[in-house]
Design an enzyme around this catalytic site. Structure first.
Site, PDB file in Angstrom:
ATOM      1  N   ALA A  63       0.814  -1.218   0.000  1.00 19.56           N
ATOM      2  CA  ALA A  63       0.000   0.000   0.000  1.00 19.56           C
ATOM      3  C   ALA A  63       0.847   1.267   0.000  1.00 19.56           C
ATOM      4  CB  ALA A  63      -0.946   0.002   1.203  1.00 19.56           C
ATOM      5  N   THR A  64       2.050   1.212   0.575  1.00 18.20           N
ATOM      6  CA  THR A  64       2.902   2.410   0.562  1.00 18.20           C
ATOM      7  C   THR A  64       3.226   2.794  -0.882  1.00 18.20           C
ATOM      8  OG1 THR A  64       3.862   2.070   2.748  1.00 18.20           O
ATOM      9  CG2 THR A  64       5.183   3.323   1.183  1.00 18.20           C
ATOM     10  N   GLN A 171      -6.645  -0.866   5.283  1.00 16.53           N
ATOM     11  CA  GLN A 171      -7.242  -1.395   6.524  1.00 16.53           C
ATOM     12  C   GLN A 171      -8.696  -1.794   6.332  1.00 16.53           C
ATOM     13  OE1 GLN A 171      -5.687  -1.810   9.414  1.00 16.53           O
ATOM     14  NE2 GLN A 171      -3.798  -0.698   9.095  1.00 16.53           N
ATOM     15  N   SER A 191      -3.237  -3.602   0.423  1.00 19.24           N
ATOM     16  CA  SER A 191      -2.035  -4.214   0.995  1.00 19.24           C
ATOM     17  C   SER A 191      -2.271  -5.694   1.246  1.00 19.24           C
ATOM     18  CB  SER A 191      -1.711  -3.499   2.309  1.00 19.24           C
ATOM     19  OG  SER A 191      -0.817  -4.264   3.069  1.00 19.24           O
ATOM     20  N   HIS A 193      -0.517  -7.923   3.401  1.00 18.07           N
ATOM     21  CA  HIS A 193      -0.413  -8.504   4.742  1.00 18.07           C
ATOM     22  C   HIS A 193      -1.509  -8.040   5.687  1.00 18.07           C
ATOM     23  CE1 HIS A 193       2.111  -4.828   5.269  1.00 18.07           C
ATOM     24  NE2 HIS A 193       1.576  -4.829   6.458  1.00 18.07           N
ATOM     25  N   THR A 231       9.321  -7.176 -12.934  1.00 17.22           N
ATOM     26  CA  THR A 231       8.670  -8.486 -12.981  1.00 17.22           C
ATOM     27  C   THR A 231       7.701  -8.643 -11.816  1.00 17.22           C
ATOM     28  OG1 THR A 231      10.621  -9.436 -14.002  1.00 17.22           O
ATOM     29  CG2 THR A 231       9.107 -10.976 -12.956  1.00 17.22           C
ATOM     30  N   CYS A 317       4.466   2.576  12.222  1.00 16.88           N
ATOM     31  CA  CYS A 317       5.320   3.338  11.312  1.00 16.88           C
ATOM     32  C   CYS A 317       5.961   4.519  12.002  1.00 16.88           C
ATOM     33  CB  CYS A 317       4.487   3.862  10.163  1.00 16.88           C
ATOM     34  SG  CYS A 317       3.178   2.739   9.784  1.00 16.88           S
TER      35      CYS A 317
END
Length: 393
Positions: A63-64, A171, A191, A193, A231, A317
């Protein structure tokens, strides 16, 4: 918050880590075809979760990267005519940092404040539009306090102003129903994870009609429709796809279960401990992210006491800095309360026993730490701390 991988996700990935090792972009041999088919299936699984077309899904490293692509990409593509962006003060750090970096390139950014409950004021959003606004970026569910913004209404407002709407939904997807057409979302960050998939993979949804154009951050072989060269890691993409499919099947069950566990945690703590504040709106929220402030207790001390439980003060973070969370500051939390806040994450694999254990430990240590606190003693004696003039020695 540490989220384990779903075993079903790992199962889907194993063949692509072991037997099928072709490059999904090599079209000249069977190994490549197998990998390409697997990546395209994963693309469909991601698209299905959010009501998109699979051609609108671009794989990223998380997501970053997706947030960076959406914000810098749209801003730079339309920069000859449009130089203004709107976001909120409680966005994830990577959104705020992307905006800061655009400000050095001559863009103007409006950082909307939020109300005490963590939600934006739609009238303030309306008032913030300028003739050259290119993008509005508002996250769906906040990563620190769990509040859910009125995404549907924001989408309507942006569409009426003919301005692109981006949401950081890391989220939210797989946890609450999201539909990009119904919510009029033009770009969305995802994201892996956060939805029990692998780390190091994510996606960005980029609308085709009305078409959103972006300037790529990464140049190269032109993979992912030229928007993200490099890739595509087949095993990670397959894992993200599987995580999305599992999330779609489990969403209703997970939500119900997590709501019950969250209710249990908050009720038990609040019934045993006075002066606990829940940060963020009580109604408009995702139940799996709970942020509580324990007055007269240093959050870090409580964390150390609960070190066998995975919790955090503020967000992972920003936990390296001693500054209190900027999200809590934005909702007007007093400095001392902000320092005493703890974030609890409840997920698909959290058990009732873990919740009860956490509650019991939490109550025990809050009471212990308060007994050691001179401030707590003064409050018990009826002294109003706000009235004290502290002197510097």
């Amino acid at each position: 918050v540490c989220v384990p991988q779903d075993p079903r996700v790992l199962d889907s990935m194993l063949p692509y880590l072991m037997a099928y090792y072709g490059n999904p972009h090599s079209r000249t041999h069977a190994y490549g075809w197998e990998s390409e088919a697997a990546v395209e299936k994963a693309r469909r699984q991601v698209a299905d979760l959010i009501g998109a077309d699979s051609r609108e899904i671009i794989f990223t490293s998380g997501a970053t990267e997706s947030n960076n692509m959406a914000i810098k990409g749209v801003a730079r593509f339309y920069k000859s005519r449009k130089k203004h962006i709107i976001t909120t003060q409680t966005e994830h750090k990577c959104v705020l940092d992307s905006c800061r970096s655009l400000e050095t390139e001559g863009f103007r950014v409006t950082y909307l404040p939020v109300k005490k409950n963590g939600l934006i004021d739609l009238k303030e959003l309306e008032a913030a539009f300028q003739p050259d606004t290119s993008l509005v970026s508002v996250m769906t569910v906040n990563n620190e306090i769990g509040v859910k913004q009125p995404i549907h209404d924001i989408g309507e407002i942006c569409r009426a102003h003919k301005v692109f709407f981006h949401t950081d939904a890391a989220q939210a997807i797989g946890k609450i129903p999201m539909d990009v057409n119904n919510m009029k979302i033009d770009l969305m960050s995802i994201s892996g994870h956060k939805i029990y998939g692998p780390k190091g993979v994510g996606a960005i949804y980029v609308r085709r009609r009305p078409r959103v154009r972006l300037e790529p951050l990464q140049s190269g072989g032109g993979q992912e429709r030229g928007l993200r060269s490099g890739t595509v890691p087949t095993p990670l993409a397959v894992g993200l796809g599987a995580a999305c499919e599992v999330a779609q099947q489990e969403m209703e069950y997970d939500h119900k279960r997590i709501s019950q566990l969250a209710e249990r945690l908050v009720t038990k703590i609040m019934s045993e401990v006075p002066d606990v504040v829940m940060n963020g709106d009580r109604e408009h929220r995702y139940p799996g992210c709970i942020n509580l402030s324990f007055a007269y207790v240093e959050g870090e001390s409580l964390l150390m006491a609960l070190k066998d439980v995975a919790l955090s003060s503020g967000s992972a973070c920003t936990s390296a800095s001693l500054e209190p969370s900027y999200v809590l500051r934005a909702i007007g939390t007093d400095e001392d309360l902000a320092h005493s806040s703890i974030r609890f994450g409840i997920g698909r694999f959290t058990t009732e026993e873990e919740v009860d254990y956490t509650v019991q430990k939490c109550i025990q240590h809050v009471k212990r730490l308060r007994e050691m606190s001179p401030l707590w003693e003064m409050v018990q004696d009826g002294i109003d701390l706000k009235s004290i003039k502290w002197t510097q020695h």
